[in-house]
Write a protein that holds these residues in place. Structure first.
Motif, short mmCIF file in Angstrom:
data_model
loop_
_atom_site.label_atom_id
_atom_site.label_comp_id
_atom_site.label_asym_id
_atom_site.label_seq_id
_atom_site.Cartn_x
_atom_site.Cartn_y
_atom_site.Cartn_z
N SER A 64 0.85 -1.19 0.00
CA SER A 64 0.00 0.00 0.00
C SER A 64 0.89 1.24 0.00
O SER A 64 1.93 1.24 0.64
CB SER A 64 -0.86 0.03 1.27
N LEU A 65 0.46 2.26 -0.69
CA LEU A 65 1.21 3.51 -0.71
C LEU A 65 0.59 4.56 0.21
O LEU A 65 1.27 5.50 0.62
CB LEU A 65 1.29 4.06 -2.13
N GLU A 66 -0.66 4.41 0.52
CA GLU A 66 -1.37 5.38 1.36
C GLU A 66 -1.83 4.71 2.65
O GLU A 66 -2.31 3.59 2.63
CB GLU A 66 -2.60 5.92 0.62
N PRO A 67 -1.72 5.41 3.77
CA PRO A 67 -2.18 4.86 5.04
C PRO A 67 -3.70 4.96 5.16
O PRO A 67 -4.24 6.01 5.49
CB PRO A 67 -1.47 5.73 6.08
N VAL A 68 -4.40 3.87 4.88
CA VAL A 68 -5.87 3.90 4.88
C VAL A 68 -6.50 2.96 5.91
O VAL A 68 -7.71 2.95 6.07
CB VAL A 68 -6.43 3.58 3.48
N ARG A 69 -5.68 2.16 6.60
CA ARG A 69 -6.22 1.23 7.60
C ARG A 69 -5.12 0.99 8.64
O ARG A 69 -3.96 1.29 8.40
CB ARG A 69 -6.69 -0.07 6.97
N PRO A 70 -5.48 0.45 9.80
CA PRO A 70 -4.47 0.17 10.83
C PRO A 70 -3.34 -0.70 10.28
O PRO A 70 -3.58 -1.60 9.46
CB PRO A 70 -5.25 -0.56 11.92
N LEU A 71 -2.12 -0.43 10.73
CA LEU A 71 -0.95 -1.16 10.24
C LEU A 71 -1.14 -2.67 10.33
O LEU A 71 -0.81 -3.39 9.39
CB LEU A 71 0.29 -0.76 11.05
N HIS A 72 -1.65 -3.16 11.46
CA HIS A 72 -1.78 -4.61 11.60
C HIS A 72 -2.75 -5.18 10.56
O HIS A 72 -2.53 -6.27 10.04
CB HIS A 72 -2.17 -5.01 13.03
N ARG A 73 -3.79 -4.47 10.22
CA ARG A 73 -4.72 -4.94 9.18
C ARG A 73 -4.12 -4.81 7.79
O ARG A 73 -4.33 -5.65 6.92
CB ARG A 73 -6.04 -4.19 9.26
N ASP A 74 -3.38 -3.74 7.58
CA ASP A 74 -2.75 -3.52 6.28
C ASP A 74 -1.76 -4.63 5.96
O ASP A 74 -1.71 -5.15 4.85
CB ASP A 74 -2.07 -2.15 6.24
N VAL A 75 -0.96 -5.02 6.95
CA VAL A 75 0.04 -6.06 6.70
C VAL A 75 -0.63 -7.41 6.43
O VAL A 75 -0.19 -8.16 5.57
CB VAL A 75 1.09 -6.14 7.84
N VAL A 76 -1.73 -7.71 7.12
CA VAL A 76 -2.44 -8.97 6.86
C VAL A 76 -3.04 -8.94 5.46
O VAL A 76 -2.92 -9.91 4.70
CB VAL A 76 -3.52 -9.22 7.94
N GLN A 77 -3.69 -7.85 5.10
CA GLN A 77 -4.29 -7.76 3.77
C GLN A 77 -3.22 -7.88 2.68
O GLN A 77 -3.40 -8.59 1.68
CB GLN A 77 -5.05 -6.46 3.58
N ASN A 78 -2.09 -7.22 2.86
CA ASN A 78 -1.03 -7.29 1.85
C ASN A 78 -0.37 -8.66 1.81
O ASN A 78 0.07 -9.10 0.74
CB ASN A 78 -0.02 -6.16 2.05
N ALA A 79 -0.30 -9.35 2.93
CA ALA A 79 0.22 -10.72 2.93
C ALA A 79 -0.69 -11.62 2.09
O ALA A 79 -0.21 -12.43 1.29
CB ALA A 79 0.35 -11.25 4.36
N MET A 80 -2.00 -11.46 2.26
CA MET A 80 -2.94 -12.26 1.47
C MET A 80 -2.81 -11.94 -0.02
O MET A 80 -2.81 -12.83 -0.87
CB MET A 80 -4.39 -12.00 1.91
N ARG A 81 -2.68 -10.66 -0.33
CA ARG A 81 -2.54 -10.24 -1.73
C ARG A 81 -1.21 -10.72 -2.32
O ARG A 81 -1.14 -11.09 -3.48
CB ARG A 81 -2.65 -8.72 -1.83
N ALA A 82 -0.14 -10.73 -1.50
CA ALA A 82 1.17 -11.17 -1.99
C ALA A 82 1.16 -12.65 -2.35
O ALA A 82 1.92 -13.09 -3.21
CB ALA A 82 2.25 -10.89 -0.95
N MET A 83 0.30 -13.42 -1.72
CA MET A 83 0.19 -14.85 -2.05
C MET A 83 -0.27 -15.05 -3.48
O MET A 83 -0.04 -16.11 -4.06
CB MET A 83 -0.78 -15.55 -1.09
N ASN A 84 -0.94 -14.05 -4.03
CA ASN A 84 -1.46 -14.13 -5.40
C ASN A 84 -0.94 -12.98 -6.24
O ASN A 84 -1.67 -12.42 -7.06
CB ASN A 84 -2.99 -14.15 -5.37
N ASP A 85 0.32 -12.61 -6.04
CA ASP A 85 0.94 -11.57 -6.84
C ASP A 85 0.78 -11.95 -8.31
O ASP A 85 1.20 -13.02 -8.72
CB ASP A 85 2.43 -11.47 -6.46
N PRO A 86 0.15 -11.10 -9.11
CA PRO A 86 -0.14 -11.47 -10.50
C PRO A 86 1.11 -11.70 -11.35
O PRO A 86 1.04 -12.30 -12.42
CB PRO A 86 -0.96 -10.30 -11.03
#
Length: 130
Positions: A64-86
Motif C-alpha cells: 500500500s502507498l497510502e495509510p488507509v487502515r491500521p498497520l496490523h490490518r494492512d500487513v495482513v491484507q497485503n500478505a494475502m494479496r502477496a500470495m497471489n501476486d499477479p
C-alpha cells in the motif's frame, strides 16, 4: 489516525511475524489470532509492503502507498494479496512450506511514495521465516 511516531524494531518484527502467520493461517485453514496492546502504534493507520520469498526466490511483493487502515490490518491484507501476486505463481500449501516474509512500513505520508523497486529488496525490513 496516521502513525506519527517511529515504530520500534520490535514492532517491525511483530509485523513481519504477523504477515507470516497470516499466510500460514490461509494455507492451513486455521484462524489467525494476534494480541496487539491497545496503546500500540500498530492500531494507527499506516502503509506496508509485504514481500514473500521461498529459498531466496521472490514469491510475492504487494503493498500500500497510502495509510488507509491500521498497520496490523494492512500487513495482513497485503500478505494475502502477496500470495497471489499477479507477476508470479500463487503461493500454495506445497510452495509455502518454508518461506520468509518481510514487512517494511511507512508511518506517515511523504511528498513522494516509496519506490516499490527498492522496498522489495531483502535489506529493507525486519523479516520472519516460517
Amino acid at each position: 489516525m496516521t502513525v506519527t511516531a517511529a515504530l520500534s524494531l520490535t514492532d517491525g518484527h511483530f509485523l513481519a511475524r504477523l504477515a507470516a502467520d497470516a499466510v500460514h493461517a490461509r494455507l492451513t485453514g486455521k484462524r489467525l489470532s494476534a494480541r496487539i496492546p491497545p496503546d500500540s502504534p500498530l492500531h494507527d493507520d499506516g502503509a506496508t509492503f509485504v514481500t514473500l520469498e521461498r529459498n531466496g526466490a521472490l514469491r510475492g511483493c504487494v503493498g500500500s502507498l497510502e495509510p488507509v487502515r491500521p498497520l496490523h490490518r494492512d500487513v495482513v491484507q497485503n500478505a494475502m494479496r502477496a500470495m497471489n501476486d499477479p507477476r508470479l505463481p500463487p503461493v500454495t500449501p506445497w510452495t509455502g512450506r518454508r518461506w520468509t516474509s518481510r514487512s517494511p512500513c511507512w508511518t506517515a505520508p511523504s511528498r513522494s511514495p516509496p519506490n516499490p523497486a527498492t522496498t522489495c529488496s531483502p535489506r529493507c525490513a525486519p523479516e520472519w521465516t516460517a
